[in-house]
Design an enzyme around this catalytic site. Structure first.
Site, PDB file in Angstrom:
ATOM      1  N   LEU A   1      -9.736  -2.794 -12.270  1.00 17.30           N
ATOM      2  CA  LEU A   1     -10.048  -3.001 -13.691  1.00 17.30           C
ATOM      3  C   LEU A   1      -9.814  -4.456 -14.097  1.00 17.30           C
ATOM      4  O   LEU A   1      -8.690  -4.963 -13.987  1.00 17.30           O
ATOM      5  CB  LEU A   1      -9.173  -2.085 -14.547  1.00 17.30           C
ATOM      6  CG  LEU A   1      -9.474  -2.125 -16.051  1.00 17.30           C
ATOM      7  CD1 LEU A   1     -10.853  -1.541 -16.355  1.00 17.30           C
ATOM      8  CD2 LEU A   1      -8.390  -1.403 -16.837  1.00 17.30           C
TER       9      LEU A   1
ATOM     10  N   CYS B   1       3.579  12.467  10.647  1.00 17.98           N
ATOM     11  CA  CYS B   1       4.759  12.138  11.414  1.00 17.98           C
ATOM     12  C   CYS B   1       4.366  11.041  12.396  1.00 17.98           C
ATOM     13  O   CYS B   1       3.541  11.269  13.274  1.00 17.98           O
ATOM     14  CB  CYS B   1       5.144  13.434  12.141  1.00 17.98           C
ATOM     15  SG  CYS B   1       6.615  13.342  13.069  1.00 17.98           S
TER      16      CYS B   1
ATOM     17  N   THR C   1      -3.933  -1.419  -5.854  1.00 22.11           N
ATOM     18  CA  THR C   1      -5.159  -1.151  -6.601  1.00 22.11           C
ATOM     19  C   THR C   1      -6.303  -1.113  -5.589  1.00 22.11           C
ATOM     20  O   THR C   1      -6.139  -1.546  -4.457  1.00 22.11           O
ATOM     21  CB  THR C   1      -5.422  -2.274  -7.622  1.00 22.11           C
ATOM     22  OG1 THR C   1      -5.501  -3.508  -6.902  1.00 22.11           O
ATOM     23  CG2 THR C   1      -4.306  -2.351  -8.659  1.00 22.11           C
TER      24      THR C   1
END
Ligand SMILES: NC(=O)c1ccc[n+]([C@@H]2O[C@H](COP(=O)([O-])OP(=O)(O)OC[C@H]3O[C@@H](n4cnc5c(N)ncnc54)[C@H](O)[C@@H]3O)[C@@H](O)[C@H]2O)c1
Ligand SMILES: NC(=O)c1ccc[n+]([C@@H]2O[C@H](COP(=O)([O-])OP(=O)(O)OC[C@H]3O[C@@H](n4cnc5c(N)ncnc54)[C@H](O)[C@@H]3O)[C@@H](O)[C@H]2O)c1
Lengths: 549, 549
Positions: free
Chosen positions: A267, A403, A257
């Site tokens: 949240l 990469c 998050t």
């Protein structure tokens, strides 16, 4: 609202590829397939922007289009503030985003300046124009899961499952990375739109209806030995404690998050996303408090998983810091992913090297994939990555490849790509860059430089030297940011991008910049006392005056 | 203990003047006439060092002596950490000193790293090798007084007098600066020893016996139009209210007691210095309280002077803050010296420009003095400064000159000096630099960037862009520091030095760097909304893409 997409093909609107390239990459960052909220110029990572506002965006574009080969554009927190005479081997763009004098380096002060239109949050590759969508983090996440599998499960993740949260710009790479690593995953995300987006792009396989359904699917797929990723629309601060209560034991726990930004990225439990956004504008302090309280609950559950013996790690979102500030004193008991899994790579200058094809043609990337295999013939792990990436990862915006390679390979790959541009194998120039999260480019004591061997976690001389040296070496654009990844006050970091336009000058510059840049990473880790780094420095003839003193 | 002095004359031990110059300037910073504690490598300003320790010093010297024309040395907090390939137009040395990730940017953490040998405090010009002794302080103070004279007295300080206090290390420059600016001054100092020292070094002209005598002298000298400085041994917290009572009206009021440190730097009214020192050890809280009570009285008197219409300003000693904490709510009604007098100069890129003669020959400086007068024929204040500096200020270490000039002059002065090196007028190359306290090079909300018009005091993108641009432009060495002047956490700033070796390359680079460097200052102030800066940008054809948006 405006729709931005980078021009493609071999025709330019700028005076050279050294200015056409930043123009295309800026625009690419705002491509609807790339950016999280292009209408607000938000690319990823909470409010990480590509330019301060549309007026600034337009002015950057205009300025790049008129910029001469011996001029340099300065960008201050997403605003084009000056054009100065330099010379052909100097960068064409120099960028400083979100930097604040330390005593004022907090979200409150930043937000005040942001509201006044004086600043912009650049995150890492948003404001420095080298974000390439979720692919950027897929390999890093994949490497991390695989290395964790090696350390904890004898290299076998089949039949195992990973618990995590956050399916945003970066976090959305987790389900695919888990699948590529052979594991199932349960991915908690509180916004349905984010889940939809990941299902659509095939990063996420399925969505569960509720927690019971999710656990049933996990049980079935792990039993079958299938690596399936499952999304669950819920709040992680609710689900994790519930899993603890039920005694459910995942095989690995982490989180992505946007905890680093409590006002925009996390949240609080019991809230809707709309209410969170709306109240955030009216009562920012109260919202930050609520978010941090939920993070404390979330981290406490992670600590409980760790206590049950589940490998648990922070994935660079600063959630431990937030929880500690909320009274979870032992929040740092579980490690960050860098000291746990990534540091040995950093000691060799290995990190998220990447490139994008300005032609817009996927074939150009496939040809470079092939070139990498040719030049690094003895690394099956790398070859496997390139194959899986081609098969499973859709390009977003300009075709690009990431990469993880290090000091010994970057310069020769770059020069080989330049040769391919010169001889017409590729249809247009290629840009080469990397994340700011790299070996020598960042000081971030809660993430990349957590628990350095000598205690130098917070010393930010290193990324500043990295930016100065890349400027001196002739990179095409260089950036210095503050607060990326872990939020205001917690990191300083530098970015670099260099263009392969097929010229001799580019060949020379690539040789310098793509050696110096990872070289500073090896130097920084050697200075901190890491043996792997010292060996790498010797093997690659780095000139470190006090290496043996 | 070791004694360091820079080599002089035209012979080099390094491979070019671009590496010989940093070598000499590093050594010059540690010359016994320049450094405060050379044995500890401390140059000035508390613990501002030139190199981390003697081993690092030796390694820097060795590395500079072997450095090739296309190589760049990286210095991390006074330690030489790497040598990398760049190119001939890149800086030869890149320096980052004392930089810490903001959340750790405090003295406690710094001191811990310093003790571990991982860091060094670079102050501003100590760790960036361009300190030139106390000449710098005199000039800054002179400029402040002259600018105040310009604003309030039509540029004429003849017959005017300045009231101030404090004749310590920095404050002792005030009487000389006032004299050079053409004004009388009354300098209150509570320690006779400090007055004696300033009389001896000719920074102070006379001492009065008491207040009546002092005022009589002031009356006589101002009437005669003579710029004489007068010391008075007394407590400022007594004298200022007494002057208010008598209705005496100076022409300017400021203060340089060490009010920032109430325990060691400000004598409470009615106390002897010995009692202050002695009680400070026994009852620090009581002493601090007494000192701050007197400061409140002192500041109240300054406010009263201001109310009488006397130009009154804080000289960077934080006395307003102390008085406010003691209940003087409107203490900040009088401004700090930067917003009041220095900012209009900064808006034009004017700041502490300086140069040093690597020949070691004072004649080289006198010749450059002459050249400055020739090239800037219409600035009597500047000519006055050059004459008085030559007459009244002794060189310390390598002969050097400081001279506040701005965007419109720096590059042409630099190129003229380069021409003088080329044609043999000067005996060896000259280096040109400046303090980090300059127009575009610092973010320091309690000092240089106090009360910026748009509230951007703490935005440090600006000094970072300054350092990147000077690196791109081809300065000889560039530095990025944290915490200079105001301490850890409170500032970020950049330095630049460029060599005039008489070559065509140097000519070109000087044209770029000495325009770009002050140009970033004008740009920064124009962006903040200052009209003077916008005009200056237009007059000098700066290319600021959003200037008129
Ligand atoms: N480890 C790394 O290398 C690395 C790299 C990039 C980013 N990050 C960090 O990872 C975090 C995520 O980055 P991002 O670009 O994906 O950010 P983002 O803001 O795009 O996504 C965050 C997601 O978390 C979801 N979310 C917020 N609160 C939640 C909650 N309580 N429960 C469930 N879901 C919730 C949001 O809806 C959003 O979709 C950031 O903190 C970033 O700094 C780490
Ligand atoms: N322009 C700037 O930004 C700037 C530059 C340098 C110094 N300063 C500030 O100026 C102050 C002085 O610096 P310094 O190096 O001269 O300090 P210092 O400690 O060497 O000198 C202070 C002097 O003030 C005298 N003094 C103290 N209390 C007094 C009183 N009540 N009445 C009369 N005299 C009194 C002391 O005897 C001492 O000689 C400091 O606060 C410093 O931070 C500001």
């Amino acid at each position: 609202s405006r729709q931005i997409a980078a021009p493609t093909g071999p025709e330019r609107s700028c005076k050279s590829w050294l200015t056409e390239a930043p123009l295309r990459m800026l625009m690419n960052n705002l491509h609807p397939d790339v950016a999280e909220r292009p209408e607000d110029l938000v690319v990823y990572g909470g409010i990480g922007r590509a330019a301060r506002d549309w007026e600034c965006f337009d002015a950057i574009v205009e300025t790049l289009q008129r910029l001469e080969e011996t001029q340099t554009l300065l960008v201050q927190s997403g605003k084009p503030v000056g054009v100065f005479e330099t010379h052909k081997d100097a960068p064409r763009v120099l960028i400083a985003n979100s930097n604040l004098v330390p005593a004022w380096a907090n979200w409150e002060h930043f937000n005040e300046l942001d509201r006044k239109g004086l600043m912009m949050y650049g995150q890492m590759t948003a404001g420095s124009w080298i974000y390439i969508g979720s692919q950027g983090i897929v390999q890093g996440t994949y490497e991390t899961f695989v290395e964790a599998g090696r350390q904890h499960y004898d290299g076998e993740l089949k039949g195992r499952w990973i618990l995590t949260a956050g399916l945003g710009g970066m976090g959305g790479a987790q389900p695919l990375a888990a699948t590529l690593a052979g594991a199932c995953s349960l991915n908690i995300e509180c916004q349905q739109s984010r889940i939809d987006f990941r299902l659509r792009t095939r990063y996420l396989d399925e969505q569960a209806e509720d927690l019971d359904d999710a656990l049933a699917r996990i049980e079935r797929y792990t039993a079958e030995g299938k690596a399936v990723s499952i999304g669950l629309c819920a709040n992680a601060a609710d689900v994790l404690p519930e899993l603890i209560k039920r005694g459910v034991k995942p095989d690995m726990v982490t989180d992505q998050t946007s905890a680093h930004d409590p006002l925009h990225g996390y949240l609080p439990s019991g809230w809707t996303w709309d209410a969170y956004v709306e109240r955030g504008q009216r009562e920012p302090e109260a919202v930050v408090m609520a978010a941090k309280r939920s993070m404390a609950v979330h981290v406490q559950a992670m600590l409980d998983f760790q206590a049950m013996g589940v490998p648990t790690f922070d994935y660079g979102n600063n959630i431990r810091q937030m929880a500690m500030e909320e009274g979870v004193d032992n929040a740092f008991d579980f490690p960050g992913f860098v000291p746990a899994y990534i540091r040995p790579l950093f000691c060799q200058g290995i990190g998220p090297f990447r490139w994008a094809a300005l032609s817009g043609d996927p074939e150009d990337i496939y040809k470079t994939d092939q070139k990498v295999k040719e030049l690094i013939p003895d690394d099956p792990h790398l070859h496997n990555w390139l194959d899986m990436a081609r098969e499973r990862i859709s390009f977003q915006g300009l075709p690009a490849r990431i990469c993880w390679v290090g000091l010994k390979d970057r310069a020769r790959l770059g020069q080989a790509f330049n040769e391919m541009v010169r001889n017409g194998e590729l249809k247009a120039p290629v840009v080469i860059g990397r994340d700011h999260l790299d070996s020598g480019s960042v000081a971030s004591p809660n993430r990349e430089t957590e628990s350095m061997m000598d205690g130098s976690d917070a010393v930010s001389d290193w990324p500043l030297l990295n930016a100065l040296l890349n400027t001196a070496g002739g990179a095409t654009w260089v950036s210095l940011h503050h607060g990326g990844g872990v939020g205001m006050g917690y990191s300083q970091h530098a970015g670099v991008v260099i263009v392969c336009d097929g010229s001799d000058d580019a060949h020379t510059r690539l040789g310098r910049v793509l050696r110096n840049d990872p070289g500073t990473g090896v130097m920084r880790h050697a200075d901190a006392g890491y043996e792997i780094a010292k060996e790498c420095a010797r093997e690659n003839d780095l000139d470190l005056p006090m290496l043996d003193k």
